[in-house]
Design a protein around this motif. Structure first.
Motif, PDB file in Angstrom:
ATOM      1  N   PRO A  35       0.815  -1.210   0.000  1.00 12.11           N
ATOM      2  CA  PRO A  35       0.000   0.000   0.000  1.00 12.11           C
ATOM      3  C   PRO A  35       0.852   1.266   0.000  1.00 12.11           C
ATOM      4  O   PRO A  35       1.873   1.321   0.680  1.00 12.11           O
ATOM      5  N   THR A  36       0.450   2.216  -0.802  1.00 17.62           N
ATOM      6  CA  THR A  36       1.104   3.524  -0.762  1.00 17.62           C
ATOM      7  C   THR A  36       0.026   4.546  -0.444  1.00 17.62           C
ATOM      8  O   THR A  36      -0.899   4.738  -1.224  1.00 17.62           O
ATOM      9  N   CYS A  37       0.150   5.137   0.699  1.00 20.78           N
ATOM     10  CA  CYS A  37      -0.835   6.107   1.141  1.00 20.78           C
ATOM     11  C   CYS A  37      -0.244   7.509   1.055  1.00 20.78           C
ATOM     12  O   CYS A  37       0.969   7.656   0.954  1.00 20.78           O
ATOM     13  N   THR A  38      -1.131   8.472   1.104  1.00 20.28           N
ATOM     14  CA  THR A  38      -0.723   9.864   1.181  1.00 20.28           C
ATOM     15  C   THR A  38       0.357   9.952   2.256  1.00 20.28           C
ATOM     16  O   THR A  38       0.146   9.519   3.384  1.00 20.28           O
ATOM     17  N   LYS A  39       1.513  10.461   1.886  1.00 19.68           N
ATOM     18  CA  LYS A  39       2.662  10.418   2.799  1.00 19.68           C
ATOM     19  C   LYS A  39       2.601  11.467   3.899  1.00 19.68           C
ATOM     20  O   LYS A  39       2.254  12.619   3.626  1.00 19.68           O
ATOM     21  N   GLY A  40       2.945  11.028   5.096  1.00 18.47           N
ATOM     22  CA  GLY A  40       3.135  11.943   6.215  1.00 18.47           C
ATOM     23  C   GLY A  40       1.907  12.712   6.629  1.00 18.47           C
ATOM     24  O   GLY A  40       1.009  12.157   7.228  1.00 18.47           O
ATOM     25  N   ALA A  41       1.885  13.984   6.267  1.00 17.54           N
ATOM     26  CA  ALA A  41       0.817  14.837   6.762  1.00 17.54           C
ATOM     27  C   ALA A  41       0.138  15.626   5.651  1.00 17.54           C
ATOM     28  O   ALA A  41       0.746  15.982   4.659  1.00 17.54           O
ATOM     29  N   VAL A  42      -1.150  15.843   5.847  1.00 20.51           N
ATOM     30  CA  VAL A  42      -1.930  16.694   4.956  1.00 20.51           C
ATOM     31  C   VAL A  42      -2.226  17.957   5.762  1.00 20.51           C
ATOM     32  O   VAL A  42      -2.778  17.872   6.853  1.00 20.51           O
ATOM     33  N   SER A  43      -1.798  19.102   5.251  1.00 20.16           N
ATOM     34  CA  SER A  43      -2.052  20.351   5.970  1.00 20.16           C
ATOM     35  C   SER A  43      -3.123  21.153   5.257  1.00 20.16           C
ATOM     36  O   SER A  43      -3.030  21.400   4.062  1.00 20.16           O
ATOM     37  N   VAL A  44      -4.136  21.518   5.997  1.00 15.80           N
ATOM     38  CA  VAL A  44      -5.222  22.311   5.416  1.00 15.80           C
ATOM     39  C   VAL A  44      -5.628  23.399   6.408  1.00 15.80           C
ATOM     40  O   VAL A  44      -5.337  23.304   7.594  1.00 15.80           O
ATOM     41  N   THR A  45      -6.292  24.400   5.900  1.00 17.48           N
ATOM     42  CA  THR A  45      -6.878  25.387   6.805  1.00 17.48           C
ATOM     43  C   THR A  45      -8.380  25.149   6.804  1.00 17.48           C
ATOM     44  O   THR A  45      -8.916  24.457   5.929  1.00 17.48           O
TER      45      THR A  45
END
Ligand SMILES: *[C@@H]1O[C@H](CO)[C@@H](O)[C@H](O)[C@H]1NC(C)=O
Ligand SMILES: *[C@@H]1O[C@H](CO)[C@@H](O)[C@H](O)[C@H]1NC(C)=O
Length: 134
Positions: A35-45
């Motif tokens: 599996p390859t998932c969205t890496k690390g962190a997703v930053s949003v406001t």
């Protein structure tokens, strides 16, 4: 000696069968979901769209996801054992396809920040973590 001759092929056949099973199981073990998932962190406001994706190299069996809210240890279940299809609830959108699982949050709210744990079941069971920073 002559009487045992007809029985000789039996152990040979058994050995062939054993060797076939051994090579078959080792071949099966070599197939990984990777599996390859969205890496690390997703930053949003606040109010932005957030997307988390996990792709696998083999077919998905089911997906479970939960959210660990900051300063808490329990993982709050979002969806459990989801197979193919789409679910929309409370501002979350889950989509599970053959080799892809996706979580879309149209308008992120502060309660949705935290760590997301993905339990991906295909040929193996994999656990992936994605951070949603707010
Ligand atoms: C998953 O696959 C899709 C389509 O093939 C691709 O657009 C996306 O970037 C992939 N995501 C990850 C995290 O690898
Ligand atoms: C599920 O949602 C995805 C986008 O997240 C869309 O591409 C797909 O067509 C949808 N499938 C169904 C069956 O509604």
């Amino acid at each position: 000696m002559l009487t045992s001759a007809p029985f000789l092929p039996v152990p040979i056949m058994l050995w062939t069968l054993v060797l076939m099973l051994v090579s078959l199981s080792s071949q099966m073990e070599e197939v990984w979901d990777q599996p390859t998932c969205t890496k690390g962190a997703v930053s949003v406001t606040r109010g932005e769209r957030a997307v988390m994706t996990c792709n696998t190299s083999s077919s998905l069996h089911s997906i479970t996801s939960c959210q660990i809210i900051p300063n808490r240890t329990d993982c709050q279940l979002l969806f459990k054992d989801m197979t193919l299809g789409n679910i929309s609830q409370d501002g979350w959108q889950f989509c599970v396809q053959e080799t892809m699982a996706q979580l879309v949050i149209e308008k992120v709210q502060d309660t949705q920040a935290g760590q997301y744990k993905w339990i991906i079941e295909g040929l193996q069971r994999n656990i992936e973590n994605v951070q949603l920073k707010y």
